[in-house]
Design a protein around this motif. Structure first.
Motif, PDB file in Angstrom:
ATOM      1  N   ARG A  63     -10.552   2.454  -7.542  1.00 18.29           N
ATOM      2  CA  ARG A  63     -10.126   3.746  -8.107  1.00 18.29           C
ATOM      3  C   ARG A  63      -9.423   3.575  -9.450  1.00 18.29           C
ATOM      4  N   PHE A  98     -11.412   0.442   0.883  1.00 15.92           N
ATOM      5  CA  PHE A  98     -10.916   1.705   0.324  1.00 15.92           C
ATOM      6  C   PHE A  98      -9.588   2.135   0.948  1.00 15.92           C
ATOM      7  N   HIS A 154     -11.384  11.898  -0.498  1.00 15.21           N
ATOM      8  CA  HIS A 154     -11.632  10.611   0.145  1.00 15.21           C
ATOM      9  C   HIS A 154     -12.974  10.089  -0.334  1.00 15.21           C
ATOM     10  N   ARG A 155     -13.121   8.745  -0.366  1.00 14.26           N
ATOM     11  CA  ARG A 155     -14.348   8.151  -0.912  1.00 14.26           C
ATOM     12  C   ARG A 155     -15.570   8.521  -0.088  1.00 14.26           C
ATOM     13  N   TRP A 167     -14.927   9.538 -10.650  1.00 18.37           N
ATOM     14  CA  TRP A 167     -15.503   9.093  -9.368  1.00 18.37           C
ATOM     15  C   TRP A 167     -16.705   9.965  -9.003  1.00 18.37           C
ATOM     16  N   GLU A 222     -20.588   9.032  -8.519  1.00 18.64           N
ATOM     17  CA  GLU A 222     -21.286   9.260  -7.252  1.00 18.64           C
ATOM     18  C   GLU A 222     -22.578  10.034  -7.483  1.00 18.64           C
TER      19      GLU A 222
END
Lengths: 398, 255, 276
Positions: free
Chosen positions: C68, C84, C124-125, C225, C229
């Motif tokens: 991150r 993570f 959240h990832r 992020w 993605e």
């Protein structure tokens, strides 16, 4: 690749597999008279096959050694593939050995009454242990299959097996050193055959050490070769360029060392070992078709040239060249194994003896091809349903 | 049992050998060697004793040939077949020096065959089968070997057993020289083979083996064969150590 | 082989050879046995969720495992080695120690490819958002990217009220015929209410006393992020077909899966939701 196409690609191999199974069935039920081996050619193409696949399967131990012991994480990209190749090669070799011996049901005698002075004892002990190691290394790959992973017990087992991997890699390396060496020693100790006989370093003939190094050379080359072929057939990028370059460097430098040591060994043998027996070293190369060309091809064409190409061409040459060079290195090792088995036995030992050749029977060739087909099928299934190349998804960008 | 240590061996006078093959036949009959099936060849058949022919490479009228009956040479010093066998199926009898194959322990890996410099070991490629009625002629003293095991000459060890039993029955501790003779020695019409205890300095075999004309095959390998050959002819003696490459194509093996 | 077997000798070589052999066999079967015992313990002690995540995380391509702190520009290159879970990560605590609260003042609302990021939510990832309510409970929902991917992918199978969730364990599932997609739980806690797509959230969780949410993305980290993605999704889509341009006029389609039914969605969803 669609399922239908996959099946159609597997059909010819399955046919080959079935023919091979029939040949093996014949040999087991009717006896070894189904082969063309004889009292002189007590070892034939099967022993050549065993030595070859075990050398090619050395990639498993060598990559495992580099990844888990030397911590070269780059090679994690090919470790799974290497384990599958190793498993195929060793199980194939043991299978053919079981057909090759006259009384397969007595195989346990070697464990029960071992003669520790025999190189074959060392080989038998090590390859059975190593096959156990490879099976345990292969298991987590299978358990990691998407569907199997759903089952809690398999998932836990996979995770725990992964944790003991470094231990197994260590044991595998230890075992590989000994049985690769002993396979070389198998022929190096034959004082009956001055062509194969080598003087000893410590308790082992020099072929013991040469076989270890040549197996370490063949392993990475074979991994480079198979990865490239699979990548071409599946039209996927499986490992990054840097892995190819690293593999090329490894599979270039080890053969170079091997070629050097092999040359020193050959000169010592020609000028010291053989004359001490009252023979002329060059006289072994008078028997056509195994003339001096075979030594030249083995050392220069299949040894020196490809290893230099691999070392210096790593970053510059196109992949095709690297792959061709890796293929040549593999051929060199195969030729070496051929020379050690077939040529050794063809040469006469006594003055009133004859030079002999032998042509394998269809049963021998089919059983040989059985191992090849078995390898292709197991590898293809593993590639399709398991995750052999962890970098695959990452690299799959158009 | 005999307490005295012996070292059985033989001396073969190749000048006398006519290559008739009587020793081969006697050996096969004595040791229950099954007749080879129709598709067997001289390379797959079992001939625990085999005769090789060699010549001096000259043209008529100087041409001469010689026959070498070759069985297991009963190596005395580190026999190559003993150390290579993975499961101790080859044993050297310390009391007699006889190198013996133990077929019931043999796995059939054939490594010993590759290791033998004299090609004196044979593999049972087929199941042993005798023609109808011929099985009545089998020698009850010799056990049969199954398919898939290696066998070789053991100097008719069973004859030594018989001789020992006879001696024991007569209350003697030792067998008398001449009581124990292998079948090939007995069968040779030219009396070319002399057999006996090489350690016994009074024996004929000891005397003959020490003659200058006596030699052994591939002595340079250092395996110390207990089978000696003897010949008055220089070129025949030279064959023992000659580089096979120096006479390619001029020699041939016969049955 | 063994001292009482006929033919055994006590010669040095023999003893050394056999000792080495027995050692090797002991190591092989011993380590295998240890693995079996450990696996049995894992099964009985309920560590399975943790392991499942560990195995899945291990298999993720490095590209998906970017730290991150790379998103926020604090580090040049770092691949996450900690599943993570920043709560126990040395890198994270080191960086946070230097400039604590760098993100705190961030209030922008951005929309990469038309996906709206809520500045008051943490992400959240595994493509879920977490919102802390005034009563200290946490509301959990699917982030806009996952929402669009799962639009028509079957029915949510939510956990029962009262069950416990663990970070990176299974949160809930979407079942579509025989296939099942897992959504990772972003937090620890007890489920106090369940919702669904129509309610605008999926779960309400009471984290109890322990509500450490350091591992969730927030502020300036979220936009890079999410962009990455979307790029990852494009790669996955391209891998199976002839390269599909996801963003139709810069905006992600509402129901992506329905627009490309020919793709292997089971695999793509697994990859995107970190099931690998």
């Amino acid at each position: 690749m669609p399922f239908g196409k996959f099946v159609s690609l597997m059909i010819p191999w399955t046919i080959l597999l079935l023919i091979g199974m029939y040949a093996i069935f014949l040999c087991l039920t009717k006896g070894l008279n189904q082969t063309n081996m004889d009292n002189r050619f007590a070892f034939g193409v099967w022993i050549f096959l065993d030595l070859s696949v075990i050398a090619l399967g050395a990639g498993a131990f060598f990559t495992g050694f580099l990844v888990y012991i030397m911590k070269r994480d780059e090679l994690r990209a090919v470790i799974n593939s290497a384990v599958v190749l190793g498993f195929i090669c060793y199980s194939g070799a043991i299978l053919i050995l079981m057909v090759d011996v006259g009384q397969p049901l007595r195989a346990w005698f070697t464990f029960w009454h071992p003669n520790i002075h025999s190189m074959l004892t060392e080989v038998t002990f090590c390859i059975t242990c190593y096959l156990a190691v490879l099976s345990v290394e292969y298991a987590p790959l299978v358990l990691k299959n998407k569907k199997l992973k759903e089952i809690p017990a398999f998932l836990a087992m996979e995770y725990e097996l992964h944790r003991i991997m470094p231990v197994l890699a260590g044991v595998g390396t230890f075992l590989s050193f000994f049985h690769q060496g002993s396979l070389g020693g198998l022929f190096g100790v034959l004082q009956a055959h001055p062509f194969a006989f080598r003087e000893g370093l410590a308790i082992w003939p020099t072929t013991f050490f040469l076989f270890i190094i040549s197996a370490a050379a063949a392993g990475p080359s074979f991994i480079l070769l198979t990865t490239w072929i699979v990548s071409r057939i599946s039209r996927k990028r499986l490992v990054s360029e840097s892995v190819y370059t690293l593999l090329a460097r490894i599979s270039g430098s080890i053969p170079l060392v091997y070629v050097l040591l092999k040359s020193i060994d050959t000169f010592t043998w020609l000028n010291r070992t053989v004359p001490q027996m009252g023979l002329s070293g060059m006289s072994f190369f008078l028997w056509a078709p195994f003339n001096i060309w075979i030594l030249f091809v083995e050392i220069i064409v299949f040894g020196l040239i490809p290893s230099l190409l691999l070392i210096f061409g790593g970053g510059r040459l196109r992949a095709g060249w690297l792959v061709a060079s890796a293929a040549l290195v593999c051929c060199g090792i195969l030729l070496n194994r051929f020379v050690m088995t077939i040529q050794t036995l063809s040469l006469p030992t006594m003055a009133f003896d004859r030079f002999m050749l032998y042509t394998p029977s269809w049963q021998e060739i089919s059983a040989f091809l059985f191992v090849v087909a078995y390898g292709v099928i197991i590898y293809s299934l593993s590639f399709r349903y398991l995750r052999l190349f962890p970098q695959e998804t990452e690299l799959d960008r158009n | 049992m005999s307490a005295k240590r012996a070292k059985y061996g033989m001396v073969i006078d190749v000048d006398r050998c006519t290559g008739c093959g009587a020793c081969m036949i006697a050996c096969a009959a004595e040791n229950n060697v099954p007749p080879g099936p129709a598709d067997s060849t001289d390379r797959t058949g079992i001939t625990l004793m085999r005769i090789y022919r060699a010549d001096n490479g000259k043209d008529f009228p100087e041409n001469e040939s010689v026959f070498f009956p070759v069985s297991c040479q009963q190596c005395d010093h580190h026999p190559p077949c003993v150390s290579v066998c993975p499961q101790n199926a080859v044993e050297v009898d310390a009391a007699t020096g006889i190198v013996a194959q133990i077929p019931v322990r043999c796995l059939g890996c054939r490594y010993c065959m590759a290791a033998c410099p004299y090609h004196a070991r044979y593999f049972n490629w087929w199941d042993p089968v005798w023609p109808e009625g011929m099985e009545r002629e089998l020698n009850p003293d010799v056990s049969l070997r199954m398919r898939g095991v290696v066998e070789k000459c053991n100097l008719c060890f069973h004859r030594l057993q018989t001789a020992r039993e006879k001696a024991a029955a007569e209350g003697r501790a030792e067998i008398i020289a001449g009581e124990y003779v292998p079948a090939c020695v007995e069968a040779c019409p030219a009396a070319a083979i002399t057999f006996g205890d090489l350690l016994d300095e009074e024996s004929e075999v000891h005397r003959l083996s020490q003659r200058g004309e006596s030699f052994r095959l591939l002595e340079r390998l250092g395996t110390g064969p207990k089978v000696y050959y003897t010949s008055e002819r220089e070129w025949v003696r030279a064959l023992a150590e000659k580089d096979p490459a120096s006479t390619p194509g001029r020699t041939a093996a016969t049955d | 082989m063994l001292p009482w077997i006929y033919g055994f000798t006590w010669q040095t070589g023999n003893v050394i050879f056999l000792s080495i052999f027995y050692c090797v066999v002991a190591v092989i079967f011993g380590s295998f046995g240890i693995a079996v015992i450990r696996a049995y313990r894992d099964l009985t002690s309920g560590r399975l969720n943790e392991i499942r995540w560990h195995v899945d995380f291990d298999d993720l391509p490095e590209f998906a495992k970017t730290c991150r702190h790379v998103f926020s520009g604090e580090i040049e290159y770092q691949v996450c080695r900690n599943g993570f879970d920043c709560r126990s990560c040395k890198t994270h605590s080191g960086i946070i120690g230097v400039h604590m609260g760098a993100n705190a003042s961030y209030t922008g609302n951005e929309s990469p490819s038309g996906l709206t990021i809520q500045s008051d939510c943490m992400y959240h990832r595994g493509h879920t958002w977490v919102h802390r309510e005034s009563d200290r409970t946490l509301t959990i929902g699917l982030d806009p990217l996952a929402e669009r991917l799962l639009w028509s992918r079957g029915k949510a199978e939510l956990p029962e009220v009262g069950s416990r969730l663990h970070v990176n364990g299974a949160g809930w599932y979407f079942r579509n015929g025989g296939s099942r997609v897992r959504v990772l739980s972003p937090v620890d806690g007890e489920v106090v209410a369940v919702g669904g797509r129509d309610e605008g959230f999926y779960l309400k969780v009471n984290p109890g006393d322990d509500s450490d949410l350091r591992h969730l993305l927030k502020g300036t980290e979220v936009y890079p992020w999410m962009t990455r993605e979307i790029e990852r999704l494009e790669i996955l889509l391209g891998a199976d077909g002839d390269g599909i341009n996801l963003a139709d006029g810069g905006v992600l389609l509402d129901d992506v899966a329905a627009s490309y039914p020919e793709l292997n969605w089971e695999n793509i969803l697994a990859q995107m939701l970190l099931e690998s």
